[in-house]
Design a protein around this motif. Structure first.
Motif, short mmCIF file in Angstrom:
data_model
loop_
_atom_site.label_atom_id
_atom_site.label_comp_id
_atom_site.label_asym_id
_atom_site.label_seq_id
_atom_site.Cartn_x
_atom_site.Cartn_y
_atom_site.Cartn_z
N LEU A 15 30.21 44.87 36.18
CA LEU A 15 31.67 44.94 36.29
C LEU A 15 32.31 43.61 35.92
CD1 LEU A 15 33.98 46.87 37.22
CD2 LEU A 15 33.90 45.66 39.41
N ARG A 16 33.35 43.68 35.11
CA ARG A 16 34.11 42.50 34.74
C ARG A 16 35.50 42.58 35.38
NH1 ARG A 16 31.78 39.71 30.42
NH2 ARG A 16 30.07 40.82 29.38
N LEU A 17 35.96 41.45 35.88
CA LEU A 17 37.27 41.39 36.51
C LEU A 17 38.15 40.41 35.75
CD1 LEU A 17 36.37 41.24 40.31
CD2 LEU A 17 37.08 43.22 38.98
N PRO A 18 39.47 40.63 35.75
CA PRO A 18 40.35 39.65 35.12
C PRO A 18 40.32 38.35 35.92
CG PRO A 18 41.62 41.21 36.41
CD PRO A 18 40.21 41.73 36.40
N GLN A 19 40.55 37.25 35.23
CA GLN A 19 40.55 35.96 35.94
C GLN A 19 41.58 35.92 37.05
OE1 GLN A 19 40.98 33.81 32.14
NE2 GLN A 19 39.31 32.51 32.81
N LEU A 20 42.68 36.61 36.87
CA LEU A 20 43.70 36.74 37.90
C LEU A 20 43.85 38.21 38.27
CD1 LEU A 20 46.49 34.31 36.61
CD2 LEU A 20 44.68 33.83 38.27
N SER A 21 43.94 38.48 39.56
CA SER A 21 44.18 39.83 40.08
C SER A 21 45.47 39.80 40.88
CB SER A 21 43.01 40.27 40.96
OG SER A 21 41.78 40.26 40.25
N LEU A 22 46.14 40.94 40.96
CA LEU A 22 47.40 41.00 41.69
C LEU A 22 47.16 41.58 43.08
CD1 LEU A 22 50.47 40.54 41.68
CD2 LEU A 22 50.73 42.89 40.87
N GLY A 23 47.53 40.79 44.11
CA GLY A 23 47.42 41.25 45.49
C GLY A 23 48.74 41.82 45.97
N LEU A 24 48.67 42.91 46.72
CA LEU A 24 49.87 43.59 47.19
C LEU A 24 50.08 43.42 48.69
CD1 LEU A 24 49.20 44.95 44.38
CD2 LEU A 24 50.42 46.94 45.24
N TRP A 25 49.63 42.26 49.22
CA TRP A 25 49.73 42.01 50.66
C TRP A 25 51.19 41.95 51.12
CZ3 TRP A 25 49.71 36.63 53.13
CH2 TRP A 25 49.71 36.74 54.54
N GLN A 26 52.01 41.23 50.39
CA GLN A 26 53.42 41.08 50.71
C GLN A 26 54.26 41.53 49.52
OE1 GLN A 26 54.80 39.81 53.77
NE2 GLN A 26 52.70 40.07 54.50
N ASN A 27 55.50 41.92 49.78
CA ASN A 27 56.52 42.25 48.77
C ASN A 27 56.32 43.61 48.10
OD1 ASN A 27 57.78 39.60 49.03
ND2 ASN A 27 55.98 38.81 47.92
N PHE A 28 55.41 44.42 48.62
CA PHE A 28 55.21 45.77 48.07
C PHE A 28 55.32 46.83 49.16
CE2 PHE A 28 53.28 42.89 45.08
CZ PHE A 28 53.55 43.44 43.84
N GLY A 29 55.87 46.46 50.30
CA GLY A 29 55.94 47.37 51.43
C GLY A 29 57.19 48.22 51.44
N ALA A 30 57.33 48.99 52.52
CA ALA A 30 58.46 49.90 52.66
C ALA A 30 59.78 49.15 52.76
CB ALA A 30 58.26 50.79 53.88
N VAL A 31 59.74 47.90 53.22
CA VAL A 31 60.97 47.12 53.39
C VAL A 31 61.39 46.43 52.09
CG1 VAL A 31 60.45 46.72 55.82
CG2 VAL A 31 59.73 45.03 54.11
N ASP A 32 60.57 46.55 51.05
CA ASP A 32 60.82 45.84 49.79
C ASP A 32 61.35 46.80 48.73
OD1 ASP A 32 59.68 43.20 50.61
OD2 ASP A 32 57.86 44.40 50.82
N SER A 33 61.80 46.22 47.63
CA SER A 33 62.38 46.99 46.53
C SER A 33 61.28 47.69 45.73
CB SER A 33 63.19 46.08 45.61
OG SER A 33 63.45 46.70 44.37
N LEU A 34 61.36 49.01 45.64
CA LEU A 34 60.40 49.75 44.83
C LEU A 34 60.54 49.38 43.36
CD1 LEU A 34 58.28 51.97 44.37
CD2 LEU A 34 60.16 53.63 44.33
N ALA A 35 61.76 49.21 42.90
CA ALA A 35 61.97 48.86 41.49
C ALA A 35 61.32 47.53 41.16
CB ALA A 35 63.46 48.82 41.18
#
Length: 337
Positions: free
Chosen positions: A30-50
């Motif tokens: 398996l190869r992974l990109p050097q940078l991965s996007l974490g969704l710990w903050q700013n992707f929750g129900a209280v945040d903007s879906l757009a």
């Protein structure tokens, strides 16, 4: 089988794989990109879906095809996975076979004795819930989010093995296990026939604990590392170069895991000294901090967080200068000593 019609409004950038590198994860295929996007903050129900949608799409357009989730990411718990599932349904599902989607279970999720820990009961139930929220048939990677001292390690690893054998995930990982726990987990999984793929520890210039035995364990076992908090909760950015802003969350005591005690005079002095080296490299402090963690040969990928698209673009720009001279590394070590 879960299927979604692609959203014709989103077409991924045709050049998305031209500037990103994809190192092999440990001794796996398996190869992974050097940078991965974490969704710990700013992707929750209280945040903007757009805004969440724009960040996910932009990340993929820039070659970030790994999205890191957990059952308790939000807020509220589970809502980051639900947000990601909605983005998948709206347009990203068309690219499912190009994506690495990961989730985790271990921390508290629902009331009662079966909503936390490392038991088979909790891990399997949580994985099923996460799959539904994300709107996918399987995870590429599923993690034990934390070591559970009250559950036999054999049971936790057997649960991960079952999750793979039942088709719920392709690979398994662990997060924040110490070196001894990591070696034991790897041995158990090897005996079960489901090798340990990856370890997800905290690692940055100000927190180098993995260098004290963990990287040796991962190298010996052929396990990759994907590190979280490479910017040390924002300390390794230009935000605090002039001290703690009075209107910042840290000053108000609202910053998760970061307070004024984490930004004392000695730490601020180190941050400013590091920034001077970054300036000579033509990078922001955040860009140099990302380059520095990727300079560790054990590290496969670094998880970045973001609250807006520009932060993702700035992080990806760090990949333009990943090389350090011996003098730069020596100066950095002297500052951090």
């Amino acid at each position: 089988m879960i299927t979604h019609e692609p959203n014709p409004r989103y077409v991924a950038a045709p050049d998305r794989y031209q500037s990103m590198s994809y190192p092999r994860c440990g001794k796996s295929g398996l190869r992974l990109p050097q940078l991965s996007l974490g969704l710990w903050q700013n992707f929750g129900a209280v945040d903007s879906l757009a805004n969440a949608r724009n960040m996910i799409y932009r990340a993929f357009d820039l070659g970030i095809n790994h999205f890191d989730l957990a059952n308790n990411y939000g807020p509220n718990y589970g809502s980051a996975e639900s947000t990601f599932g909605q983005v998948m349904a709206e347009g990203l599902s068309h690219y499912r076979d190009e994506l690495i989607i990961s989730s985790k279970a271990g921390y508290d999720m629902w009331p009662g004795p079966y909503g936390i820990g490392g038991s088979r009961k909790y891990l399997v139930a949580s994985c099923d819930q996460s799959l539904k929220r994300c709107g996918v048939d399987y995870f590429d990677i599923f993690y034990s989010h934390c070591f559970d001292p009250e559950t036999p390690l054999e049971e936790t690893m057997q649960a991960l093995d079952y999750i793979v054998r039942s088709g719920r995930a392709l690979y398994v990982g662990i997060s924040s296990y110490n070196p001894e726990q990591t070696r034991e987990a790897a041995a158990i999984l090897k005996s079960l026939g489901t090798p340990l793929l990856i370890h997800q520890p905290r690692y940055n210039m100000l927190d180098r604990w993995i260098e004290d035995g963990l990287t040796d364990a991962l190298d010996d076992e052929g396990v990759g590392a994907i590190v979280f908090s490479p910017l040390s909760q924002g300390r390794l950015t230009n935000k605090y170069l002039g001290g703690i802003p009075k209107d910042s969350r840290a000053a108000r005591g609202e910053q998760i895991y970061l307070s004024e005690n984490d930004l004392d005079e000695a730490t601020l002095s180190k941050i400013n000294a590091l920034n001077q080296i970054a300036e000579t490299r033509g990078q922001s402090l955040a860009q140099m901090a990302l380059a520095w963690v990727l300079n560790n040969k054990t590290v496969t990928s670094a998880i970045i967080g973001a609250s807006r698209v520009a932060q993702i673009e700035d992080s990806v720009a760090a990949l333009n200068n990943l090389d350090f001279s011996a003098a730069e590394l020596k100066s950095i070590d002297q500052i951090l000593a």
